[in-house]
Design an enzyme around this catalytic site. Structure first.
Site, PDB file in Angstrom:
ATOM      1  N   HIS A  15       3.143   4.213   5.357  1.00  0.00           N
ATOM      2  CA  HIS A  15       3.766   4.998   6.428  1.00  0.00           C
ATOM      3  C   HIS A  15       2.999   6.303   6.613  1.00  0.00           C
ATOM      4  O   HIS A  15       2.101   6.643   5.864  1.00  0.00           O
ATOM      5  CB  HIS A  15       5.263   5.256   6.160  1.00  0.00           C
ATOM      6  CG  HIS A  15       5.577   6.330   5.169  1.00  0.00           C
ATOM      7  ND1 HIS A  15       6.757   7.038   5.181  1.00  0.00           N
ATOM      8  CD2 HIS A  15       4.863   6.829   4.121  1.00  0.00           C
ATOM      9  CE1 HIS A  15       6.763   7.905   4.184  1.00  0.00           C
ATOM     10  NE2 HIS A  15       5.634   7.815   3.543  1.00  0.00           N
ATOM     11  N   CYS A  34       1.377  14.141   4.050  1.00  0.00           N
ATOM     12  CA  CYS A  34       2.156  12.974   4.466  1.00  0.00           C
ATOM     13  C   CYS A  34       1.938  12.623   5.939  1.00  0.00           C
ATOM     14  O   CYS A  34       2.355  11.558   6.387  1.00  0.00           O
ATOM     15  CB  CYS A  34       3.641  13.204   4.205  1.00  0.00           C
ATOM     16  SG  CYS A  34       3.999  13.440   2.463  1.00  0.00           S
ATOM     17  N   HIS A  40      -0.519   6.564   4.219  1.00  0.00           N
ATOM     18  CA  HIS A  40      -0.537   6.434   2.760  1.00  0.00           C
ATOM     19  C   HIS A  40       0.621   5.485   2.440  1.00  0.00           C
ATOM     20  O   HIS A  40       1.194   4.897   3.364  1.00  0.00           O
ATOM     21  CB  HIS A  40      -0.365   7.805   2.081  1.00  0.00           C
ATOM     22  CG  HIS A  40       0.950   8.443   2.347  1.00  0.00           C
ATOM     23  ND1 HIS A  40       1.248   9.048   3.544  1.00  0.00           N
ATOM     24  CD2 HIS A  40       2.070   8.550   1.592  1.00  0.00           C
ATOM     25  CE1 HIS A  40       2.480   9.512   3.515  1.00  0.00           C
ATOM     26  NE2 HIS A  40       3.008   9.216   2.348  1.00  0.00           N
ATOM     27  N   HIS A  42       3.773   3.712  -0.557  1.00  0.00           N
ATOM     28  CA  HIS A  42       4.666   3.860  -1.708  1.00  0.00           C
ATOM     29  C   HIS A  42       5.128   2.485  -2.212  1.00  0.00           C
ATOM     30  O   HIS A  42       5.179   1.517  -1.458  1.00  0.00           O
ATOM     31  CB  HIS A  42       5.917   4.664  -1.315  1.00  0.00           C
ATOM     32  CG  HIS A  42       5.625   6.059  -0.878  1.00  0.00           C
ATOM     33  ND1 HIS A  42       5.209   7.032  -1.743  1.00  0.00           N
ATOM     34  CD2 HIS A  42       5.683   6.665   0.342  1.00  0.00           C
ATOM     35  CE1 HIS A  42       5.028   8.171  -1.084  1.00  0.00           C
ATOM     36  NE2 HIS A  42       5.303   7.971   0.180  1.00  0.00           N
ATOM     37  N   ASP A  80       8.664  -5.382   3.261  1.00  0.00           N
ATOM     38  CA  ASP A  80       7.656  -5.483   2.202  1.00  0.00           C
ATOM     39  C   ASP A  80       6.250  -5.721   2.763  1.00  0.00           C
ATOM     40  O   ASP A  80       6.043  -6.588   3.614  1.00  0.00           O
ATOM     41  CB  ASP A  80       8.013  -6.626   1.245  1.00  0.00           C
ATOM     42  CG  ASP A  80       7.129  -6.599   0.003  1.00  0.00           C
ATOM     43  OD1 ASP A  80       6.725  -5.505  -0.428  1.00  0.00           O
ATOM     44  OD2 ASP A  80       6.837  -7.691  -0.536  1.00  0.00           O
ATOM     45  N   HIS A  81       5.305  -4.934   2.251  1.00  0.00           N
ATOM     46  CA  HIS A  81       3.891  -5.038   2.665  1.00  0.00           C
ATOM     47  C   HIS A  81       3.710  -4.801   4.156  1.00  0.00           C
ATOM     48  O   HIS A  81       2.798  -5.351   4.768  1.00  0.00           O
ATOM     49  CB  HIS A  81       3.277  -6.384   2.230  1.00  0.00           C
ATOM     50  CG  HIS A  81       2.931  -6.418   0.773  1.00  0.00           C
ATOM     51  ND1 HIS A  81       3.882  -6.585  -0.196  1.00  0.00           N
ATOM     52  CD2 HIS A  81       1.757  -6.272   0.106  1.00  0.00           C
ATOM     53  CE1 HIS A  81       3.294  -6.552  -1.386  1.00  0.00           C
ATOM     54  NE2 HIS A  81       2.012  -6.365  -1.229  1.00  0.00           N
ATOM     55  N   GLU A 125      11.409   6.803  -3.346  1.00  0.00           N
ATOM     56  CA  GLU A 125      10.123   6.785  -2.644  1.00  0.00           C
ATOM     57  C   GLU A 125       8.993   6.908  -3.667  1.00  0.00           C
ATOM     58  O   GLU A 125       7.929   6.305  -3.536  1.00  0.00           O
ATOM     59  CB  GLU A 125      10.061   7.933  -1.639  1.00  0.00           C
ATOM     60  CG  GLU A 125       8.911   7.797  -0.664  1.00  0.00           C
ATOM     61  CD  GLU A 125       8.973   8.829   0.441  1.00  0.00           C
ATOM     62  OE1 GLU A 125       9.357   8.477   1.574  1.00  0.00           O
ATOM     63  OE2 GLU A 125       8.652  10.004   0.180  1.00  0.00           O
TER      64      GLU A 125
END
Lengths: 136, 136, 136, 136, 136, 136
Positions: A15, A34, A40, A42, A80-81, A125
């Protein structure tokens, strides 16, 4: 006799934090690294907490295997992913902060739960930053 | 000025999930592998949370060494290295789900605490599944 | 350029420690509460470590998804929610201590790995006690 | 739509538990080894939890970088690598139990937060003992 | 067939880092806040790792209950709730860094183990800093 | 007397797994969801382990504050909140798998360490998957 049952899950995503109404400098001032336009990411760790009466026949508040499937279908398959900003409908016009993600997760699970059950969602996070939402 | 003090403890036990009013197929449908008649087991991790006023003489809500002894005598000596279905009186006619175990633990500790203290018990059946009960 | 890749897994099982060549008193002297004839159990947490050269085409020592499947088929399907003494062939005449379980796991995974890869297995019986075996 | 955001921090300190109104024997009876006049110490781990409305412009309850700075200036600079009994003003006449430390931390952070935000502080004195305070 | 068995333990202590051959300025330059003359402290977490052949009679490398007692008598009774600089003989003329503490622990446990067993000690000074020693 | 000192660090980054010599189908077959062209991400947790003789003057293998600075300048500033594929020179033509990242980190820290010290790096891509490299 109200007991809370909790189940952990996880997903990985990319994100960036970004307000399209602001210029790049304002975004960097508020969101710092950010706001990197290249993204980047998480490992999001999730705790889903469901509170309700214990069923005397099963001894369960709800079958955790059913809860596992709801989390898998509603959250893991959806997030996810993924790149949250690009690939998740709700974040096309909403900043994917941990706060906004936890509310999205809560809403999606709430829709699949029996109405007599209470729901709280905790979202890590990072191992050091986490958020909680219980619909209030 | 109400502070909550928390202490962790643990015990290992065997159990199976089983409703004697049902046949084997019904038990397997609801409880899956957890209904294995030969038992399986867990490392149960426990968090006992006691809330109350801070005593100005000691700076304690309650002496944690006393709480440690209550947990040891009431819970660890009673449940550790036991087969819950066979060896624990309360589970001879009650399914030893995490929900029912956490209520049993809460009741046993509640009986030993001063009435002005609040109690909550959190029980991890696995690092991924846990339950909470605060007597309401 | 040898890198080690590690993957975690877990299973729950019941067992008792017991040497059939000894009488009950000798078993209790050596194994204490762990020799309870009604069994107790654990959440076993597993780390499988595979060391080898990094493949320049994939950047992988081995595909972790393949390793995940090997662990699932060889270990989780074989041991999860089982009574180790009664239901696992190898422990019918072998004491299911953490040491003997980790060697069994190592042997079963070793059989499925390419011979140029090194293998180490770490097995947590509880969060405080764990064992390691690397085939030497 | 009230979300709670949480941030972890930590500091190391020495302390002893001691009531100057009591003699040494009374102190040892109540506080045991913790009353050692030469001090002992802990790695204190801290979770600061702030609840409030999500700001639609930022998607934040509050900027966690600001919260990080408040914790650093108010708590870490004040308590880290200190002898709590000797070097921290508030504990010159107050026993530095986990309960009293968590109330001090809550008061110091509360002073720096906007009044529409709720605050809760969790303080781990050891990985097994922890306390919580939310100002009530 | 050499297996490693590991057991965790913990103790709390106060210390300061200090070289008496240096003046205060030199000590502060090298040790920073850790040289505070009023001491600070830590929750030391310990992993004791013992490697050896599995005994075919017991299925044990060594009885972990015996290892638990050795750790309790040699390490916990000796270091827990102590001021390392003042109350521990070995540190009266030796700086109690994590490195020097782990070597002391290794030596004290080594003396109590059978000579055919290998020993490694891991010592966490904080959850983020830890040291290891295996006698080489 | 060789002791190993370890320090933890962390960074967050986005990446995708991708071999440019393959077509999209081959990439998906080998890398699955990890080849998502829009990227996903991780909280990478790092353990840097340095082994060497204990300096009798300081009681240190090396000053951990110096190691902290090396990790900050060489790794965190270089990788934190970055898109590894786009923004990190070494991964423009190298697949950013955990294996390749851990070798990059090892090389960058190795260059800054005294030659008499040994180095090992452990990199967690998720809490369940991690890799290790010690330069052999």
């Amino acid at each position: 006799m109200k007991v809370t049952v909790n189940r952990k899950a996880h997903f990985n995503a990319a994100h960036r934090l970004y307000n399209p109404a602001w210029n790049d400098e304002q975004n960097f001032t508020v969101f710092g690294k950010c706001s990197n336009p290249h993204y980047h990411g998480h490992n999001y760790e999730l705790i889903v907490s469901v509170a309700g009466e214990v069923d005397p026949e099963t001894g369960f508040v709800m079958n955790l295997d059913l809860l596992r499937k709801i989390i898998e279908e509603e959250i893991e398959d959806y997030l996810d992913h993924k790149n949250l900003n690009i690939e998740v409908e709700e974040f096309k016009n909403l900043n994917p902060t941990a706060e906004n993600i936890v509310v999205l997760i809560w809403n999606k699970i709430r829709n699949k739960l029996a109405s007599n059950l209470d729901l709280k969602v905790t979202l890590y996070e990072t191992p050091r930053n986490f958020v909680e939402y219980s619909g209030q």
